[in-house]
Design a protein around this motif. Structure first.
Motif, PDB file in Angstrom:
ATOM      1  N   THR A  25       0.833  -1.209   0.000  1.00 19.48           N
ATOM      2  CA  THR A  25       0.000   0.000   0.000  1.00 19.48           C
ATOM      3  C   THR A  25       0.863   1.253   0.000  1.00 19.48           C
ATOM      4  O   THR A  25       0.613   2.205  -0.762  1.00 19.48           O
ATOM      5  CB  THR A  25      -0.922  -0.001   1.219  1.00 19.48           C
ATOM      6  OG1 THR A  25      -1.727  -1.181   1.201  1.00 19.48           O
ATOM      7  CG2 THR A  25      -1.826   1.223   1.229  1.00 19.48           C
ATOM      8  N   ALA A  26       1.892   1.263   0.871  1.00 21.11           N
ATOM      9  CA  ALA A  26       2.760   2.440   0.941  1.00 21.11           C
ATOM     10  C   ALA A  26       3.536   2.647  -0.347  1.00 21.11           C
ATOM     11  O   ALA A  26       3.737   3.778  -0.808  1.00 21.11           O
ATOM     12  CB  ALA A  26       3.724   2.299   2.118  1.00 21.11           C
ATOM     13  N   THR A  27       3.965   1.550  -0.968  1.00 21.15           N
ATOM     14  CA  THR A  27       4.724   1.675  -2.224  1.00 21.15           C
ATOM     15  C   THR A  27       3.817   2.081  -3.381  1.00 21.15           C
ATOM     16  O   THR A  27       4.165   2.953  -4.184  1.00 21.15           O
ATOM     17  CB  THR A  27       5.421   0.343  -2.545  1.00 21.15           C
ATOM     18  OG1 THR A  27       6.235  -0.037  -1.443  1.00 21.15           O
ATOM     19  CG2 THR A  27       6.283   0.470  -3.794  1.00 21.15           C
ATOM     20  N   LEU A  83       9.779   5.601  -0.437  1.00 22.51           N
ATOM     21  CA  LEU A  83       8.643   4.689  -0.381  1.00 22.51           C
ATOM     22  C   LEU A  83       8.597   3.778  -1.600  1.00 22.51           C
ATOM     23  O   LEU A  83       8.235   2.597  -1.490  1.00 22.51           O
ATOM     24  CB  LEU A  83       7.338   5.490  -0.270  1.00 22.51           C
ATOM     25  CG  LEU A  83       7.147   6.239   1.056  1.00 22.51           C
ATOM     26  CD1 LEU A  83       5.844   7.030   1.037  1.00 22.51           C
ATOM     27  CD2 LEU A  83       7.158   5.278   2.225  1.00 22.51           C
TER      28      LEU A  83
END
Length: 390
Positions: A25-27, A83
């Motif tokens: 999700t963060a990437t 990220l």
């Protein structure tokens, strides 16, 4: 914190899945800030994150896969942020904590180079030169540094644990070894105290019995000396047992350990038992260290006791030769009517003398003399020996 860690230990797959979902999700959230759009970036981030499932078993292919996804993302024009690089950082960390340092450094260079090169040649990436080069190089190298630190810490803890396990395994053997050494030391002390005085008392009693009818005055004098011999035996035995029971007792309450200063007293005791002892000194007399002084006295005492018990000789000679760094003492008899036992080196007395000489840093030889009789020769250094003891 302990509750969370305990839960993670009990449910590793659930924690792993939650970690990868959060990482993906963060990437993926970074791919809407540039490049060809969101979906190509999501496919790349999903592939990179899914490959992390095998990072513990096959860290090298996982690093190659995540590095390839990051390089493709940079070539498509996506901003190379920390990220976006998260899958690469996790894979590099997993590789570094498991692979040799050289391998980790090679993979680090092999990942940084294509990511930086792809970001520089991309027409869609409008970031400045520093963001394209310094940012990926710094974060990927930082993951390697962190992995190396953790790997070194684990190696240190493993070494400490191995030493503790080894110490635990050898503790019982070491305890048995120390008990055996202490038993030998106690046996040697008791032998030196008891054997000498009992042999002397036996000789005095035999002489008194022989003189009882024809020379009652001499027999009475020897019996008086016999009383002194037994009293001295009891005192030394009591002091030895007291020292063994209370090894930490203050020095001022203990009886001083015997040394060569008591050699005249020893010579007089043997004279009362019918053995004439002639003492000669060569060189300038020098004081020995306390342990070596006790060792020298005990060796002379035991050697003269063996002469009185086994040799049947009327005379024994004690020679003390002092040099700059050592004392050489020799106790010799010229033989007598009574034959010596066939294995003179097999008794505990000779063994004890050799042990004492070695404990003081010297050595001892005992055997027949070329000119007849038997001789005991010991060399004791003036400096404290490496294993000096009583």
């Amino acid at each position: 914190m302990l509750t969370v860690r305990r839960y993670a230990d009990r449910h590793p797959r659930l924690v792993e899945g939650a970690f990868l979902v959060l990482l993906c999700t963060a990437t993926g959230a970074q791919y809407d800030r540039g490049g060809p759009g969101l979906w190509p970036g999501l496919l790349l981030s999903t592939g990179a994150c899914l490959s992390l499932l095998a990072r513990h078993r096959r860290p090298r292919p996982v690093v190659a896969c995540t590095g390839f996804c990051a390089a493709v993302s940079a070539a498509l024009g996506y901003p190379v942020t920390v990220l976006l690089l998260l899958p690469v950082l996790v894979a590099m960390y997993a590789l570094t904590v498991r692979a040799p340092r050289r391998t980790a450094h090679l993979f680090c260079a092999a990942v940084v180079a294509p990511v930086v090169l792809a970001a520089l040649v991309s027409d869609r990436n409008h970031e400045n030169w520093g963001d394209k080069t310094v940012v990926p190089a710094f974060w990927i190298t930082a993951s390697v540094v962190q992995g190396s630190a953790v790997r070194a810490r684990r190696a240190y803890l493993d070494a400490v644990r191995a030493r503790a396990e080894h110490a635990e395994r050898t503790r019982e053997a070491e305890a048995r070894h120390r008990v055996a050494e202490e038993r030998v030391r106690i046996a040697r002390e008791l032998h030196d105290v008891v054997a000498h005085h009992m042999a002397l008392a036996h000789a005095q009693a035999g002489t008194a019995a022989h003189l009882a009818r024809g020379h009652p005055d001499q027999a009475e004098r020897i019996l008086g000396e016999l009383t002194g011999t037994t009293s001295a035996a009891l005192r030394e035995l009591q002091a030895t047992v007291g020292l063994l029971r209370h090894p930490d007792a203050p020095e001022d309450v203990r009886e001083p350990a015997p040394g060569l200063a008591r050699l005249p007293e020893l010579v007089a005791a043997f004279a009362s038992a019918g053995l004439e002892v002639v003492v000669t000194v060569d060189g300038e007399e020098r004081p020995l260290p306390p342990g070596a002084d006790l060792t020298a006295f005990r060796i002379v005492q035991e050697a003269l006791t063996n002469v009185a018990k086994h040799a049947g000789a009327a005379t024994a000679r004690v020679r003390l030769a002092y040099t700059r760094d050592r004392l050489t003492l020799t106790v010799r008899d010229h033989g007598g009517a009574a034959p010596r036992p066939p294995a003179p080196g097999g008794g505990f007395g000779v063994i004890g003398m050799r042990e004492r000489a070695r404990s003081a840093g010297g050595h001892l030889h005992a055997g027949p003399h070329p000119e007849g009789g038997y001789a005991v020769t010991a060399e004791l250094p003036f400096h404290r020996g490496p294993r000096e003891g009583p």
